[in-house]
Design a protein around this motif. Structure first.
Motif, PDB file in Angstrom:
ATOM      1  N   ARG A 107     -15.099  16.943  17.891  1.00 42.71           N
ATOM      2  CA  ARG A 107     -16.051  16.844  16.771  1.00 42.71           C
ATOM      3  C   ARG A 107     -15.734  17.859  15.679  1.00 42.71           C
ATOM      4  NH1 ARG A 107     -20.398  19.498  15.148  1.00 42.71           N
ATOM      5  NH2 ARG A 107     -20.479  20.811  17.017  1.00 42.71           N
ATOM      6  N   LEU A 108     -15.444  19.091  16.088  1.00 48.10           N
ATOM      7  CA  LEU A 108     -15.136  20.121  15.102  1.00 48.10           C
ATOM      8  C   LEU A 108     -13.826  19.830  14.379  1.00 48.10           C
ATOM      9  CD1 LEU A 108     -16.215  23.219  17.214  1.00 48.10           C
ATOM     10  CD2 LEU A 108     -17.317  22.384  15.125  1.00 48.10           C
ATOM     11  N   CYS A 109     -12.859  19.316  15.104  1.00 48.62           N
ATOM     12  CA  CYS A 109     -11.592  18.946  14.455  1.00 48.62           C
ATOM     13  C   CYS A 109     -11.811  17.855  13.403  1.00 48.62           C
ATOM     14  CB  CYS A 109     -10.587  18.464  15.488  1.00 48.62           C
ATOM     15  SG  CYS A 109      -9.861  19.777  16.500  1.00 48.62           S
ATOM     16  N   LEU A 110     -12.686  16.920  13.720  1.00 46.13           N
ATOM     17  CA  LEU A 110     -12.995  15.839  12.791  1.00 46.13           C
ATOM     18  C   LEU A 110     -13.978  16.268  11.714  1.00 46.13           C
ATOM     19  CD1 LEU A 110     -13.311  13.006  15.446  1.00 46.13           C
ATOM     20  CD2 LEU A 110     -11.559  13.129  13.663  1.00 46.13           C
ATOM     21  N   ASP A 111     -14.506  17.496  11.857  1.00 43.51           N
ATOM     22  CA  ASP A 111     -15.452  18.050  10.884  1.00 43.51           C
ATOM     23  C   ASP A 111     -16.669  17.147  10.723  1.00 43.51           C
ATOM     24  OD1 ASP A 111     -16.407  19.953   9.181  1.00 43.51           O
ATOM     25  OD2 ASP A 111     -15.237  19.311   7.439  1.00 43.51           O
ATOM     26  N   GLU A 112     -17.214  16.717  11.849  1.00 42.37           N
ATOM     27  CA  GLU A 112     -18.367  15.825  11.847  1.00 42.37           C
ATOM     28  C   GLU A 112     -19.624  16.555  12.295  1.00 42.37           C
ATOM     29  OE1 GLU A 112     -18.664  12.719  10.845  1.00 42.37           O
ATOM     30  OE2 GLU A 112     -16.553  12.559  10.257  1.00 42.37           O
ATOM     31  N   GLN A 113     -20.756  16.168  11.746  1.00 38.05           N
ATOM     32  CA  GLN A 113     -22.032  16.705  12.168  1.00 38.05           C
ATOM     33  C   GLN A 113     -22.439  16.109  13.509  1.00 38.05           C
ATOM     34  OE1 GLN A 113     -23.574  19.181  10.424  1.00 38.05           O
ATOM     35  NE2 GLN A 113     -21.723  19.081   9.145  1.00 38.05           N
ATOM     36  N   GLU A 114     -23.230  16.851  14.259  1.00 41.38           N
ATOM     37  CA  GLU A 114     -23.627  16.380  15.584  1.00 41.38           C
ATOM     38  C   GLU A 114     -24.396  15.066  15.533  1.00 41.38           C
ATOM     39  OE1 GLU A 114     -25.109  19.190  18.503  1.00 41.38           O
ATOM     40  OE2 GLU A 114     -24.530  20.830  17.190  1.00 41.38           O
ATOM     41  N   ASP A 115     -25.161  14.857  14.459  1.00 46.09           N
ATOM     42  CA  ASP A 115     -25.953  13.626  14.375  1.00 46.09           C
ATOM     43  C   ASP A 115     -25.145  12.432  13.877  1.00 46.09           C
ATOM     44  OD1 ASP A 115     -25.625  14.407  11.762  1.00 46.09           O
ATOM     45  OD2 ASP A 115     -27.745  14.212  11.198  1.00 46.09           O
ATOM     46  N   ARG A 116     -23.842  12.640  13.674  1.00 48.52           N
ATOM     47  CA  ARG A 116     -22.962  11.534  13.269  1.00 48.52           C
ATOM     48  C   ARG A 116     -21.725  11.454  14.169  1.00 48.52           C
ATOM     49  NH1 ARG A 116     -23.311   8.903   8.691  1.00 48.52           N
ATOM     50  NH2 ARG A 116     -21.039   8.800   8.421  1.00 48.52           N
ATOM     51  N   PHE A 117     -21.860  11.956  15.374  1.00 45.68           N
ATOM     52  CA  PHE A 117     -20.721  11.978  16.290  1.00 45.68           C
ATOM     53  C   PHE A 117     -21.201  11.656  17.693  1.00 45.68           C
ATOM     54  CE2 PHE A 117     -17.725  14.016  19.186  1.00 45.68           C
ATOM     55  CZ  PHE A 117     -16.516  13.571  18.681  1.00 45.68           C
ATOM     56  N   PHE A 118     -20.750  10.526  18.226  1.00 47.42           N
ATOM     57  CA  PHE A 118     -21.203  10.071  19.538  1.00 47.42           C
ATOM     58  C   PHE A 118     -20.037   9.461  20.300  1.00 47.42           C
ATOM     59  CE2 PHE A 118     -24.656   9.673  16.496  1.00 47.42           C
ATOM     60  CZ  PHE A 118     -25.667  10.385  17.112  1.00 47.42           C
ATOM     61  N   ARG A 119     -20.127   9.532  21.597  1.00 45.35           N
ATOM     62  CA  ARG A 119     -19.178   8.792  22.420  1.00 45.35           C
ATOM     63  C   ARG A 119     -19.431   7.295  22.240  1.00 45.35           C
ATOM     64  NH1 ARG A 119     -18.187  11.481  28.348  1.00 45.35           N
ATOM     65  NH2 ARG A 119     -17.243  13.413  27.617  1.00 45.35           N
ATOM     66  N   TYR A 120     -18.356   6.549  22.255  1.00 46.04           N
ATOM     67  CA  TYR A 120     -18.468   5.093  22.213  1.00 46.04           C
ATOM     68  C   TYR A 120     -19.259   4.651  23.444  1.00 46.04           C
ATOM     69  CZ  TYR A 120     -16.399   0.583  20.641  1.00 46.04           C
ATOM     70  OH  TYR A 120     -16.170  -0.673  20.135  1.00 46.04           O
ATOM     71  N   ALA A 121     -20.308   3.881  23.229  1.00 42.13           N
ATOM     72  CA  ALA A 121     -21.195   3.496  24.329  1.00 42.13           C
ATOM     73  C   ALA A 121     -20.753   2.224  25.030  1.00 42.13           C
ATOM     74  CB  ALA A 121     -22.621   3.324  23.801  1.00 42.13           C
ATOM     75  N   ASP A 122     -19.528   1.815  24.797  1.00 39.07           N
ATOM     76  CA  ASP A 122     -19.022   0.579  25.373  1.00 39.07           C
ATOM     77  C   ASP A 122     -18.486   0.834  26.779  1.00 39.07           C
ATOM     78  OD1 ASP A 122     -17.477  -1.742  26.009  1.00 39.07           O
ATOM     79  OD2 ASP A 122     -17.311  -2.191  23.872  1.00 39.07           O
ATOM     80  N   PRO A 123     -19.104   0.260  27.817  1.00 37.10           N
ATOM     81  CA  PRO A 123     -18.679   0.535  29.196  1.00 37.10           C
ATOM     82  C   PRO A 123     -17.312  -0.017  29.557  1.00 37.10           C
ATOM     83  CG  PRO A 123     -20.345  -1.187  29.162  1.00 37.10           C
ATOM     84  CD  PRO A 123     -20.266  -0.640  27.767  1.00 37.10           C
ATOM     85  N   LEU A 124     -16.748  -0.861  28.698  1.00 38.50           N
ATOM     86  CA  LEU A 124     -15.391  -1.346  28.926  1.00 38.50           C
ATOM     87  C   LEU A 124     -14.361  -0.611  28.079  1.00 38.50           C
ATOM     88  CD1 LEU A 124     -15.849  -5.244  29.059  1.00 38.50           C
ATOM     89  CD2 LEU A 124     -15.752  -3.616  30.961  1.00 38.50           C
ATOM     90  N   ALA A 125     -14.828   0.246  27.154  1.00 35.08           N
ATOM     91  CA  ALA A 125     -13.874   0.742  26.165  1.00 35.08           C
ATOM     92  C   ALA A 125     -13.982   2.221  25.817  1.00 35.08           C
ATOM     93  CB  ALA A 125     -14.032  -0.080  24.877  1.00 35.08           C
ATOM     94  N   ASP A 126     -14.818   3.006  26.494  1.00 32.65           N
ATOM     95  CA  ASP A 126     -14.910   4.415  26.102  1.00 32.65           C
ATOM     96  C   ASP A 126     -13.686   5.205  26.534  1.00 32.65           C
ATOM     97  OD1 ASP A 126     -15.640   4.251  28.794  1.00 32.65           O
ATOM     98  OD2 ASP A 126     -17.083   5.904  28.653  1.00 32.65           O
ATOM     99  N   VAL A 127     -13.164   4.926  27.732  1.00 33.89           N
ATOM    100  CA  VAL A 127     -11.934   5.544  28.226  1.00 33.89           C
ATOM    101  C   VAL A 127     -11.056   4.424  28.772  1.00 33.89           C
ATOM    102  CG1 VAL A 127     -10.900   7.142  29.879  1.00 33.89           C
ATOM    103  CG2 VAL A 127     -13.120   7.683  28.854  1.00 33.89           C
ATOM    104  N   ILE A 128      -9.991   4.123  28.084  1.00 30.97           N
ATOM    105  CA  ILE A 128      -9.118   3.019  28.486  1.00 30.97           C
ATOM    106  C   ILE A 128      -7.664   3.478  28.450  1.00 30.97           C
ATOM    107  CG2 ILE A 128     -10.715   1.269  27.634  1.00 30.97           C
ATOM    108  CD1 ILE A 128      -8.874   0.941  25.196  1.00 30.97           C
ATOM    109  N   VAL A 129      -6.794   2.641  28.996  1.00 30.03           N
ATOM    110  CA  VAL A 129      -5.354   2.869  28.866  1.00 30.03           C
ATOM    111  C   VAL A 129      -4.705   1.607  28.328  1.00 30.03           C
ATOM    112  CG1 VAL A 129      -3.186   3.200  30.139  1.00 30.03           C
ATOM    113  CG2 VAL A 129      -5.160   4.660  30.629  1.00 30.03           C
ATOM    114  N   ASN A 130      -3.966   1.788  27.269  1.00 25.91           N
ATOM    115  CA  ASN A 130      -3.118   0.722  26.753  1.00 25.91           C
ATOM    116  C   ASN A 130      -1.786   0.815  27.483  1.00 25.91           C
ATOM    117  OD1 ASN A 130      -0.924   0.380  24.043  1.00 25.91           O
ATOM    118  ND2 ASN A 130      -2.002  -1.335  24.948  1.00 25.91           N
TER     119      ASN A 130
END
Length: 281
Positions: A124-147
């Motif tokens: 979040r800090l690297c992206l310089d985003e505020q806490e209220d505009r930074f969330f984990r993707y809530a997609d249960p198929l896509a938050d942590v994946i491997v291509n």
């Protein structure tokens, strides 16, 4: 082993925000992101971390959804109301495979990295985003994946649904697989003219990046058109993807989720209209 064993904390003390080296690290990533929407943290994983992550990806590689179809850069269906030369009507053959997020256990290497205290804040800090505009993707198929991709595979030009994409290069193919991108061309609108130039090969705004195993990449793929060049050789290319968004509860659209993972869950239908912007998906 835990996340602290997998991450090279001696070089990148992401759990010690009060250290001067932490601030310097964040500032460098911010400069790179401001320049072209892409930053690379070289050698983010330890040798043991890289080995464990590759082993985990290999162990569930057979769960990957493999697809061979034609897609446009927005992953939408053809719209005959648009001109024939519109980017949304340009379709490309795509052959790729994604291992969905529900194949990675909480005690596995990838989720241990993702869940390590300080990892989210560092991103979040690297992206310089505020806490209220930074969330984990809530997609249960896509938050942590491997291509995972092999001989002849690649990924044609596209935009990401989620605003922030964080990837870990785990294993390169023997040849090919370079990451190519046109930085931030959709930051202030669809920018159809420049998108068209990228697609027809006349743009001068294309960058090529070669990642090494263990490298962490931060990328604003919602705004930058990008692709993975075709691969060759017997060794598959593995890249882990951790996703973040600007709006809490956001999931992938049903159409795109079916294309990438071969199935949808009730949550995708419930949250189909939840978006932080009005861009074509």
């Amino acid at each position: 082993m835990s996340g602290g064993d997998y991450i090279n904390l001696d070089r990148y003390p992401i759990d010690k925000q009060n250290k001067e080296s932490f601030a310097s690290m964040v500032e460098k990533v911010r400069r790179d992101l401001a320049k072209d929407g892409c930053a690379v943290v070289r050698g983010f994983l330890t040798d043991a971390g890289l080995k464990a992550a590759v082993a985990e990806a290999d162990s569930v590689a057979d769960k990957a959804h493999r697809s061979y179809n034609s897609t446009n850069i927005y992953f939408t269906q053809d719209d005959e109301t648009l001109p024939a030369d519109h980017p949304a009507r340009q379709f490309y053959e795509r052959s790729n495979a994604f291992i969905p997020a529900d194949n990675f256990a909480p005690n596995g290497a990838l989720r241990q990295i993702y869940d390590f205290p300080g990892f989210d804040d560092f991103i979040r800090l690297c992206l310089d985003e505020q806490e209220d505009r930074f969330f984990r993707y809530a997609d249960p198929l896509a938050d942590v994946i491997v291509n995972t991709a092999g001989e002849g595979n690649g990924f044609p030009w596209h935009f990401d649904t989620n605003n922030f994409t964080v990837t870990l290069a785990l294993q390169n193919a023997e040849q090919g697989g370079a990451f190519e991108y046109a930085p931030m061309i959709r930051k202030n609108g669809e920018n159809i003219e420049e998108v068209s130039r990228v697609l027809d090969g006349t743009s001068e705004n294309i960058h090529t990046l070669n990642l090494e195993p263990g490298d962490l990449q931060l990328f604003r793929g919602r705004y930058s058109l990008h692709r993975v060049a075709p691969l060759s050789g017997n060794r598959p290319r593995h890249v882990a993807i951790f996703s973040y968004v600007e709006q809490e509860g956001m999931c992938g659209s049903p159409e795109r989720t079916r294309q990438l993972y071969g199935r949808v869950l009730p949550i995708h239908l419930e949250r189909a209209s939840l978006r932080a912007d009005d861009y074509v998906d």
